[in-house]
Design a protein around this motif. Structure first.
Motif, PDB file in Angstrom:
ATOM      1  N   ALA A 153       0.597  -1.353   0.182  1.00 32.05           N
ATOM      2  CA  ALA A 153      -0.218  -0.109   0.306  1.00 32.05           C
ATOM      3  C   ALA A 153       1.026   1.386  -0.004  1.00 32.05           C
ATOM      4  O   ALA A 153       2.248   1.290   0.499  1.00 32.05           O
ATOM      5  CB  ALA A 153      -1.089   0.055   1.640  1.00 32.05           C
ATOM      6  N   GLN A 213       0.120   7.522   3.797  1.00 31.13           N
ATOM      7  CA  GLN A 213      -1.588   8.445   3.095  1.00 31.13           C
ATOM      8  C   GLN A 213      -1.368   9.656   2.052  1.00 31.13           C
ATOM      9  O   GLN A 213       0.195  10.353   2.211  1.00 31.13           O
ATOM     10  CB  GLN A 213      -1.700   9.052   4.540  1.00 31.13           C
ATOM     11  CG  GLN A 213      -3.085   9.589   3.849  1.00 31.13           C
ATOM     12  CD  GLN A 213      -3.625   9.901   5.482  1.00 31.13           C
ATOM     13  OE1 GLN A 213      -3.062   9.474   6.430  1.00 31.13           O
ATOM     14  NE2 GLN A 213      -4.920  10.545   5.588  1.00 31.13           N
ATOM     15  N   ARG A 230      -0.942   7.242  -4.104  1.00 30.32           N
ATOM     16  CA  ARG A 230      -1.409   6.390  -4.790  1.00 30.32           C
ATOM     17  C   ARG A 230      -0.892   5.663  -6.111  1.00 30.32           C
ATOM     18  O   ARG A 230       0.440   6.174  -6.650  1.00 30.32           O
ATOM     19  CB  ARG A 230      -2.670   7.251  -5.315  1.00 30.32           C
ATOM     20  CG  ARG A 230      -2.619   7.901  -6.802  1.00 30.32           C
ATOM     21  CD  ARG A 230      -3.746   8.619  -6.938  1.00 30.32           C
ATOM     22  NE  ARG A 230      -5.400   7.665  -7.674  1.00 30.32           N
ATOM     23  CZ  ARG A 230      -5.280   6.539  -8.581  1.00 30.32           C
ATOM     24  NH1 ARG A 230      -4.593   7.412  -9.584  1.00 30.32           N
ATOM     25  NH2 ARG A 230      -6.239   6.511  -8.416  1.00 30.32           N
ATOM     26  N   ALA A 289      -9.958  11.354  -2.797  1.00 29.18           N
ATOM     27  CA  ALA A 289      -8.749  10.449  -3.470  1.00 29.18           C
ATOM     28  C   ALA A 289     -10.835   9.129  -4.117  1.00 29.18           C
ATOM     29  O   ALA A 289     -10.767   7.858  -4.206  1.00 29.18           O
ATOM     30  CB  ALA A 289      -8.658   9.027  -2.189  1.00 29.18           C
ATOM     31  N   CYS A 290     -11.106  10.716  -5.198  1.00 24.97           N
ATOM     32  CA  CYS A 290     -12.128   9.752  -5.803  1.00 24.97           C
ATOM     33  C   CYS A 290     -11.874   8.526  -6.662  1.00 24.97           C
ATOM     34  O   CYS A 290     -13.185   8.154  -7.573  1.00 24.97           O
ATOM     35  CB  CYS A 290     -12.376  11.344  -6.438  1.00 24.97           C
ATOM     36  SG  CYS A 290     -11.692  12.016  -7.336  1.00 24.97           S
ATOM     37  N   ASP A 306     -10.436   6.206  -6.043  1.00 22.81           N
ATOM     38  CA  ASP A 306     -10.200   5.009  -5.101  1.00 22.81           C
ATOM     39  C   ASP A 306     -11.153   5.031  -3.924  1.00 22.81           C
ATOM     40  O   ASP A 306     -12.069   4.223  -4.346  1.00 22.81           O
ATOM     41  CB  ASP A 306      -8.942   5.117  -4.870  1.00 22.81           C
ATOM     42  CG  ASP A 306      -6.976   4.897  -5.898  1.00 22.81           C
ATOM     43  OD1 ASP A 306      -7.302   4.330  -6.761  1.00 22.81           O
ATOM     44  OD2 ASP A 306      -6.726   5.760  -5.485  1.00 22.81           O
ATOM     45  N   ALA A 307     -11.015   5.042  -2.926  1.00 27.86           N
ATOM     46  CA  ALA A 307     -11.380   4.840  -2.081  1.00 27.86           C
ATOM     47  C   ALA A 307     -12.885   5.784  -1.677  1.00 27.86           C
ATOM     48  O   ALA A 307     -13.305   5.456  -0.909  1.00 27.86           O
ATOM     49  CB  ALA A 307     -10.694   4.883  -0.527  1.00 27.86           C
ATOM     50  N   ALA A 308     -12.660   6.869  -1.674  1.00 27.26           N
ATOM     51  CA  ALA A 308     -13.551   8.327  -1.835  1.00 27.26           C
ATOM     52  C   ALA A 308     -13.954   8.299  -2.922  1.00 27.26           C
ATOM     53  O   ALA A 308     -13.730   9.576  -3.909  1.00 27.26           O
ATOM     54  CB  ALA A 308     -13.228   9.105  -1.155  1.00 27.26           C
TER      55      ALA A 308
END
Length: 338
Positions: A221, A224, A227, A246-247, A249-251
């Motif tokens: 990974a 923070q 990416r 983080a649109c 990926d996780a958001a």
């Protein structure tokens, strides 16, 4: 010339000028929803992407189209494309004795094959170099002779971020390291599966044979604010910093929004993402936002950078208009992520 003829000529000139002005004003601005993403630009030195990966048969002798569609120019005739998106070259010599007295059988610095290279390219000790360089081992000849070259006295260690996509030893990196894909790393050959230590992979140079072992995020990974991403299919995935949500990926964005991508100023190394709301006559923007008819997205009007939420900045939306809006890149709205 009669007065009547003169009047006709003046009227015709005025008509042409009016038509030209109308066409210029009506000409659409850049298609911001399809704005080019500079980070995906495949041109490095002298290679480019081909639209037809199977077109190599009609290419000039010094052009090779790789299996992944990358088109390389100025390629030696004894190099050919392999099945892994890289070059496979044949050696031109197998011993130092096969070369003239003023040459040695060494690896070509760009393509990796052995060739008779001039001895004056190498150094014996520091006295052969300038004060800013060091005589550092870079190769071993076909007959086992250690070869040294004058390289800059860089200081960045392996794994440290550097600037550029280097084709050779980079001044920022410590002697013996290359700067490839924004990281310093030891040299490697893409055809050697054991060339790099665990956690790193061989990122190829522009000629797709030699490269550097750079940190890979394929099996780990990213920290923070970064990416895992590749420039092209088959490339080594690396962690890259970004700002904004983080649109991708996780958001993910809301149902009426799209995740758009651009570059944060003042550097092109940091990526930027934002959720932009789609708008039109039937779906107006929220209070305080304006609909940009050219791109079809809402934006926040501004005059100064201080009018925008950090880290966005105030910029001109379109080249031929004075309208300004908050965003993450220097000009226009961010492009769709490809």
């Amino acid at each position: 010339m009669t007065p009547r003829t003169l009047c006709l000529l003046i009227a015709f000139a005025a008509f042409v000028t009016a038509v030209g002005t109308a066409v210029w004003l009506a000409w659409p601005g850049p298609d911001l929803t399809a704005q080019a993403d500079l980070s995906d630009d495949p041109v490095h030195l002298n290679f480019e992407a081909s639209d037809d990966p199977d077109s190599d048969a009609s290419e000039p002798p010094d052009v090779v189209v790789l299996s992944n569609g990358i088109r390389l120019t100025n390629i030696p005739t004894h190099c050919r494309a392999d099945t892994r998106g890289s070059l496979l070259c044949e050696d031109r010599c197998d011993s130092d004795a096969a070369c003239p007295a003023d040459r040695v059988c060494a690896h070509h610095p760009d393509f990796g094959f052995r060739d008779c290279l001039p001895l004056h390219r190498y150094c014996d000790d520091a006295s052969d170099c300038t004060a800013s360089d060091v005589c550092h081992p870079v190769d071993t000849s076909a007959s086992g002779q250690a070869l040294r070259r004058c390289v800059p006295r860089g200081a960045l260690p392996a794994g440290a971020r550097c600037t550029g996509y280097a084709r050779g030893l980079e001044g920022e990196c410590a002697p013996g390291l290359l700067c490839v894909h924004e990281f310093c790393g030891p040299p490697c050959n893409v055809h050697d599966p054991d060339a790099c230590a665990s956690g790193t992979e061989c990122a190829p140079n522009p000629y797709r044979v030699l490269g550097a072992c750079v940190p890979s995020c394929r099996d780990r990974a990213c920290p923070q604010g970064e990416r895992c991403e590749t420039d092209y299919a088959g490339e080594v995935p690396i962690c890259r910093p970004f700002i904004g949500p983080a649109c991708l990926d996780a958001a993910p964005c809301a149902a009426n929004q799209d995740c758009l991508r651009g570059f944060a100023e003042p550097t092109l190394e940091t990526e930027a993402f934002e959720c932009r709301t789609r708008c039109d006559a039937k779906a107006p923007c929220a209070k305080g936002l304006t609909c940009d008819e050219t791109s079809g997205y809402c934006f926040q009007p501004c005059t100064l950078d201080t009018d925008c939420p950090t880290p966005e900045r105030c910029h001109v939306l379109h080249r031929r208009e004075s309208q300004r809006g908050c965003g993450f890149i220097a000009e226009g709205l961010p492009a769709f992520h490809r």
